[in-house]
Design an enzyme around this catalytic site. Structure first.
Site, mmCIF file in Angstrom:
data_model
loop_
_atom_site.group_PDB
_atom_site.id
_atom_site.type_symbol
_atom_site.label_atom_id
_atom_site.label_comp_id
_atom_site.label_asym_id
_atom_site.label_seq_id
_atom_site.Cartn_x
_atom_site.Cartn_y
_atom_site.Cartn_z
ATOM 1 N N LYS A 16 46.839 -2.917 81.411
ATOM 2 C CA LYS A 16 47.553 -1.761 80.841
ATOM 3 C C LYS A 16 49.007 -1.724 81.300
ATOM 4 O O LYS A 16 49.901 -1.494 80.508
ATOM 5 C CB LYS A 16 46.890 -0.441 81.271
ATOM 6 C CG LYS A 16 45.469 -0.261 80.800
ATOM 7 C CD LYS A 16 44.930 1.129 81.167
ATOM 8 C CE LYS A 16 44.872 1.397 82.652
ATOM 9 N NZ LYS A 16 43.813 0.706 83.380
ATOM 10 N N ARG A 89 42.574 9.803 82.700
ATOM 11 C CA ARG A 89 41.420 9.027 83.165
ATOM 12 C C ARG A 89 40.155 9.850 83.210
ATOM 13 O O ARG A 89 39.088 9.316 83.505
ATOM 14 C CB ARG A 89 41.679 8.549 84.586
ATOM 15 C CG ARG A 89 42.172 7.135 84.653
ATOM 16 C CD ARG A 89 42.348 6.748 86.092
ATOM 17 N NE ARG A 89 43.610 6.093 86.194
ATOM 18 C CZ ARG A 89 43.778 4.875 86.673
ATOM 19 N NH1 ARG A 89 42.781 4.211 87.158
ATOM 20 N NH2 ARG A 89 44.961 4.323 86.691
ATOM 21 N N ARG A 123 45.334 -10.771 91.728
ATOM 22 C CA ARG A 123 46.475 -9.890 91.470
ATOM 23 C C ARG A 123 47.311 -9.666 92.744
ATOM 24 O O ARG A 123 46.800 -9.419 93.805
ATOM 25 C CB ARG A 123 45.979 -8.538 90.949
ATOM 26 C CG ARG A 123 47.111 -7.564 90.705
ATOM 27 C CD ARG A 123 46.758 -6.519 89.703
ATOM 28 N NE ARG A 123 45.896 -5.479 90.233
ATOM 29 C CZ ARG A 123 45.542 -4.401 89.528
ATOM 30 N NH1 ARG A 123 45.945 -4.267 88.285
ATOM 31 N NH2 ARG A 123 44.764 -3.501 90.050
ATOM 32 N N ARG A 154 47.371 -5.410 96.706
ATOM 33 C CA ARG A 154 47.323 -3.958 96.854
ATOM 34 C C ARG A 154 46.133 -3.587 97.721
ATOM 35 O O ARG A 154 45.077 -4.212 97.621
ATOM 36 C CB ARG A 154 47.156 -3.319 95.465
ATOM 37 C CG ARG A 154 48.460 -2.987 94.820
ATOM 38 C CD ARG A 154 48.322 -2.670 93.353
ATOM 39 N NE ARG A 154 47.221 -1.756 93.050
ATOM 40 C CZ ARG A 154 46.932 -1.356 91.821
ATOM 41 N NH1 ARG A 154 47.664 -1.785 90.800
ATOM 42 N NH2 ARG A 154 45.934 -0.549 91.588
ATOM 43 N N ARG A 165 36.091 1.811 92.059
ATOM 44 C CA ARG A 165 36.975 2.123 90.926
ATOM 45 C C ARG A 165 36.272 1.905 89.597
ATOM 46 O O ARG A 165 36.414 2.669 88.660
ATOM 47 C CB ARG A 165 38.206 1.221 90.975
ATOM 48 C CG ARG A 165 39.361 1.916 91.623
ATOM 49 C CD ARG A 165 40.648 1.251 91.352
ATOM 50 N NE ARG A 165 40.775 -0.020 92.009
ATOM 51 C CZ ARG A 165 41.694 -0.910 91.676
ATOM 52 N NH1 ARG A 165 42.521 -0.659 90.704
ATOM 53 N NH2 ARG A 165 41.770 -2.038 92.322
HETATM 54 P P1 ADP Z 1 44.245 0.203 88.045
HETATM 55 O O1 ADP Z 1 44.533 0.325 86.586
HETATM 56 O O2 ADP Z 1 44.089 -1.177 88.491
HETATM 57 O O3 ADP Z 1 43.098 1.097 88.460
HETATM 58 P P2 ADP Z 1 46.427 1.956 88.792
HETATM 59 O O4 ADP Z 1 47.673 1.548 89.454
HETATM 60 O O5 ADP Z 1 46.508 2.467 87.410
HETATM 61 O O6 ADP Z 1 45.481 0.701 88.902
HETATM 62 O O7 ADP Z 1 45.708 3.103 89.679
HETATM 63 C C1 ADP Z 1 45.478 2.944 91.058
HETATM 64 C C2 ADP Z 1 44.728 4.161 91.621
HETATM 65 O O8 ADP Z 1 45.530 5.351 91.477
HETATM 66 C C3 ADP Z 1 43.401 4.523 90.929
HETATM 67 O O9 ADP Z 1 42.309 3.760 91.408
HETATM 68 C C4 ADP Z 1 43.278 6.003 91.316
HETATM 69 O O10 ADP Z 1 42.825 6.168 92.644
HETATM 70 C C5 ADP Z 1 44.704 6.503 91.241
HETATM 71 N N1 ADP Z 1 45.030 7.071 89.905
HETATM 72 C C6 ADP Z 1 45.946 6.581 89.036
HETATM 73 N N2 ADP Z 1 45.996 7.334 87.912
HETATM 74 C C7 ADP Z 1 45.070 8.311 88.068
HETATM 75 C C8 ADP Z 1 44.616 9.385 87.247
HETATM 76 N N3 ADP Z 1 45.130 9.605 86.020
HETATM 77 N N4 ADP Z 1 43.632 10.191 87.728
HETATM 78 C C9 ADP Z 1 43.114 9.991 88.943
HETATM 79 N N5 ADP Z 1 43.473 8.997 89.776
HETATM 80 C C10 ADP Z 1 44.451 8.157 89.347
#
Ligand code: ADP
Length: 213
Positions: A16, A89, A123, A154, A165
């Site tokens: 994404k 999400r 990654r 990360r 996750r």
């Molecule tokens: P990925 O797509 O690999 O999960 P992101 O960088 O999008 O990585 O997100 C990393 C973390 O940030 C998620 O696992 C979550 O803990 C938190 N996070 C990001 N966006 C949201 C959201 N909209 N609602 C809740 N937690 C979020």
């Protein structure tokens, strides 16, 4: 392309972020990566960052209230179109966004779980230029984007936290697909293809069904 508001959905590590960044550049609108924004808050040591860190490192979602406050502020400053990467999400997040932007185009990147684990292992993020890259050699630390010796994994990309996750994704995010299908067309793109091919299909999806929007 007619749509100025685009929501990219998909499992963790489905690409994404990469697609959102390119699309935002092409459409000339900002991109909101909530994960990235949260990591920046952690880096700054802000109150939001302190609250979010424990959730993120263990792979759990950050509470809706915190996310909605952060996104609400961002949306107030970015009213002329955007790409959403990692938001919404959960259903409460989607319902809140729907009130503010009922005309967004929803695109889902489909990638099976087996592929995601492989991507997570490879990654890396560059602490120098911020790029997210896939390494072929797991010990590689040099960034091919900027040349710095600054690639790191990360903290939430440990396989244990990826499992949490993914469970969160299944339980809390997959229901959004039905929610959005009930509101209008949702485009699905095969996210296992090469990034350029995925991008081609994402841009096609953005232009699809745009009459009247
Ligand atoms: P990925 O797509 O690999 O999960 P992101 O960088 O999008 O990585 O997100 C990393 C973390 O940030 C998620 O696992 C979550 O803990 C938190 N996070 C990001 N966006 C949201 C959201 N909209 N609602 C809740 N937690 C979020």
């Amino acid at each position: 392309m007619n749509h100025k508001n685009v929501i990219l959905l998909g499992p963790p590590a489905s690409g994404k972020g990469t697609q959102a960044k390119k699309l935002a550049e092409q459409l000339g609108v900002p991109c909101l990566g909530t994960g990235q924004l949260l990591r920046a808050e952690i880096e700054k040591g802000s109150a939001v960052g302190k609250e979010a860190k424990g959730f993120i490192d263990s792979g759990r979602y950050v509470p809706d209230e915190t996310i909605l406050k952060m996104v609400g502020e961002w949306l107030n400053e970015n009213k002329d179109g955007w790409i959403m990467d990692g938001f919404p999400r959960t259903l409460p997040q989607a319902e809140e966004l729907q009130k503010l932007a009922p005309d967004a185009k929803v695109i889902v990147l489909d990638v099976p779980r087996e592929n995601l684990e492989q991507r997570i292992i490879k990654r890396r993020e560059c602490t120098s230029c911020g790029a997210t890259v896939a390494v072929t050699d797991l010990s590689q630390t040099r960034c091919r984007e900027c040349g710095a010796d600054s690639l790191v994994s990360r903290t939430d990309d440990a396989l244990e936290s990826f499992k949490v996750r993914y469970e969160n994704y299944e339980e809390l995010t997959i229901p959004l697909y039905d929610y959005y299908s009930g509101l209008g067309p949702v485009e699905h793109v095969d996210g296992t293809q090469a990034p350029a091919k995925v991008y081609e299909e994402v841009t096609n999806a953005v232009t699809m069904g745009t009459s009247g929007n």
